[in-house]
Structures are given as structure tokens and as C-alpha cells.
Write an enzyme that holds these catalytic residues in place. Structure first.
Site, short mmCIF file in Angstrom:
data_model
loop_
_atom_site.label_atom_id
_atom_site.label_comp_id
_atom_site.label_asym_id
_atom_site.label_seq_id
_atom_site.Cartn_x
_atom_site.Cartn_y
_atom_site.Cartn_z
N SER A 294 34.87 6.07 46.53
CA SER A 294 35.53 5.82 47.80
C SER A 294 36.19 7.11 48.26
O SER A 294 36.93 7.73 47.50
CB SER A 294 36.57 4.71 47.62
OG SER A 294 37.21 4.42 48.82
N ARG B 54 37.96 -5.94 57.20
CA ARG B 54 38.94 -4.93 57.61
C ARG B 54 38.67 -4.55 59.07
O ARG B 54 37.53 -4.34 59.45
CB ARG B 54 38.78 -3.65 56.79
CG ARG B 54 39.16 -3.76 55.36
CD ARG B 54 39.06 -2.37 54.71
NE ARG B 54 39.01 -2.49 53.27
CZ ARG B 54 38.19 -1.80 52.48
NH1 ARG B 54 37.34 -0.93 52.99
NH2 ARG B 54 38.21 -1.97 51.19
N ARG C 257 42.57 8.21 56.02
CA ARG C 257 42.01 6.98 56.59
C ARG C 257 43.08 6.14 57.25
O ARG C 257 42.85 5.50 58.27
CB ARG C 257 41.37 6.12 55.49
CG ARG C 257 40.05 6.56 55.00
CD ARG C 257 39.60 5.57 53.94
NE ARG C 257 38.33 5.92 53.39
CZ ARG C 257 37.76 5.25 52.40
NH1 ARG C 257 38.36 4.21 51.87
NH2 ARG C 257 36.59 5.62 51.93
N ARG D 5 42.38 3.40 43.99
CA ARG D 5 41.12 4.06 44.34
C ARG D 5 41.00 5.42 43.65
O ARG D 5 39.91 5.81 43.22
CB ARG D 5 40.99 4.20 45.85
CG ARG D 5 40.75 2.87 46.55
CD ARG D 5 40.36 3.07 48.01
NE ARG D 5 40.26 1.82 48.73
CZ ARG D 5 39.24 0.97 48.67
NH1 ARG D 5 38.22 1.23 47.89
NH2 ARG D 5 39.23 -0.13 49.39
N ASN E 269 29.60 16.97 49.37
CA ASN E 269 29.95 16.79 50.77
C ASN E 269 31.19 17.61 51.12
O ASN E 269 32.29 17.09 51.20
CB ASN E 269 30.18 15.30 51.05
CG ASN E 269 30.48 15.02 52.50
OD1 ASN E 269 30.23 15.85 53.37
ND2 ASN E 269 31.02 13.86 52.76
#
Length: 193
Positions: free
Chosen positions: A14, A45, A138, A149, A173
Site C-alpha cells: 500500500s 471509501r 493520501r 500499513r 516507482n
């Protein structure tokens, strides 16, 4: 006879950005891919819609479907149940599309045990610090959930290393446009389009 190349599995912690790079790739080639829509017992969500983002079901229904062998894989993540149904995968394949599965490491290992010929991509952030920043940016989770997480990501990283041989490619990434371009090239090469 060679198995048809029809399942594309993407794995990452995540906050790794796997959903972002995947969504960009699917936007570039909308007719090539179909998302296998997972089942989950968690609540939607934000703007998530049933049947589009997930199939939101009760724990009782999930357990019945699991007992009946309807799932390729199931997992408990952050206290919620998730499952990928054979029906959802085969529905995408029947539309002559590459079925996309966004899974954890256990799910990826389950796919390897099937007759599906799959491409397995691991997406990783450039560092654990970047991962933490992405989770915080986020703005969708409490501090407690962020800590859960982060701990899960640490454990997953060890599992990714342990099972690194199942992945066809590891995508770091660190730059979104570069990551999408690399993913696109690899997927095009594997699926011949």
C-alpha cells in the site's frame, strides 16, 4: 499446447503506487485490459461503488463463497476479507481482454498454482521514507491505520524478497511517467500487442 497469456498480476505494498501506474496503463490501452473486481467485507471509501471498485459483501456471504470454492485466493488485510473469484477472472478473459489482478504476495502465489499463464509485476517505492510520505499524503487514513500499513509494508518487503523468483519484473516507482512507460513496454512485450 501453450497456455493463453491472459492474466496480468500486479503486486506492491500500500503506497507503492501500483494502482496509480496500473490505472495510467489501463487509460492508455482501455480496450486491452479488464479489471477483475475483487470481493471485500470492508466498507466503501469515498466515491467507491459496488461492482465497480469492489464487490462489497457481508462477512457471512464471503465465508459461504469461500467454503464453496468460488475464490482463486482470499486474504485478510487490516482486519477485512478480500477475495478474487474465478467468475470475475473468467468474465474478463471471455471478453478477450487481459485480466488484471491487483494482489498481495499470497494472492500472487495462489495464481502461480493455477492454469492461468500470468505476468507477475512487483511495484516498489524507491525507499521506505517515500512510501510513508505517500501514505500520509493520501489523507484517507488515521495515524493508527498508517502505522498498521507501514508495519504490513515492512513484513511484505521480506516476503517479496523471499519469493522474488515468482516475479517477471520489479518496477521501482520513483518517477510516475517513467514507471508507466517501463510497465507499458514490459506488458506489451509479454502480451504481444
Amino acid at each position: 499446447m501453450e497456455k493463453k497469456k491472459s492474466v496480468f498480476v500486479i503486486v506492491g505494498a500500500s503506497g507503492s503506487g501500483k494502482s496509480t501506474v496500473l490505472n495510467r496503463l489501463m487509460d492508455i490501452h482501455p480496450s486491452k485490459f479488464g479489471y477483475s473486481i475483487s470481493h471485500t467485507t470492508r466498507k466503501p471509501r469515498g466515491e467507491e461503488k459496488d461492482g465497480i471498485h469492489y464487490h462489497f459483501i457481508t462477512l457471512e456471504q464471503f465465508e459461504k463463497d469461500e467454503k464453496d470454492g468460488k475464490f482463486l485466493e482470499t486474504a485478510t488485510v487490516h482486519g477485512n476479507r478480500y477475495g478474487t473469484s474465478f467468475e470475475a477472472i473468467n468474465h474478463v478473459i471471455s471478453e478477450n481482454k487481459i485480466c488484471v489482478l491487483d494482489l498481495n504476495i499470497d494472492g500472487a502465489l495462489s495464481v502461480k498454482k493455477t492454469d492461468y499463464n500470468s505476468l507477475m509485476i512487483l511495484v516498489k517505492p524507491p525507499s521506505f521514507e517515500v512510501l510513508e510520505k505517500r501514505l500520509r499524503d493520501r489523507g484517507t487514513e488515521t495515524e493508527d491505520l498508517i502505522q498498521i500499513r507501514l508495519e504490513t509494508a515492512r513484513k511484505e518487503d521480506g516476503l517479496f524478497q523471499k519469493h522474488k523468483d515468482i516475479f517477471d519484473y520489479t518496477l521501482i516507482n520513483d518517477d510516475l511517467d517513467k514507471a508507466v512507460a517501463e510497465l507499458e513496454k514490459f506488458v506489451k512485450d509479454f502480451f504481444n500487442f
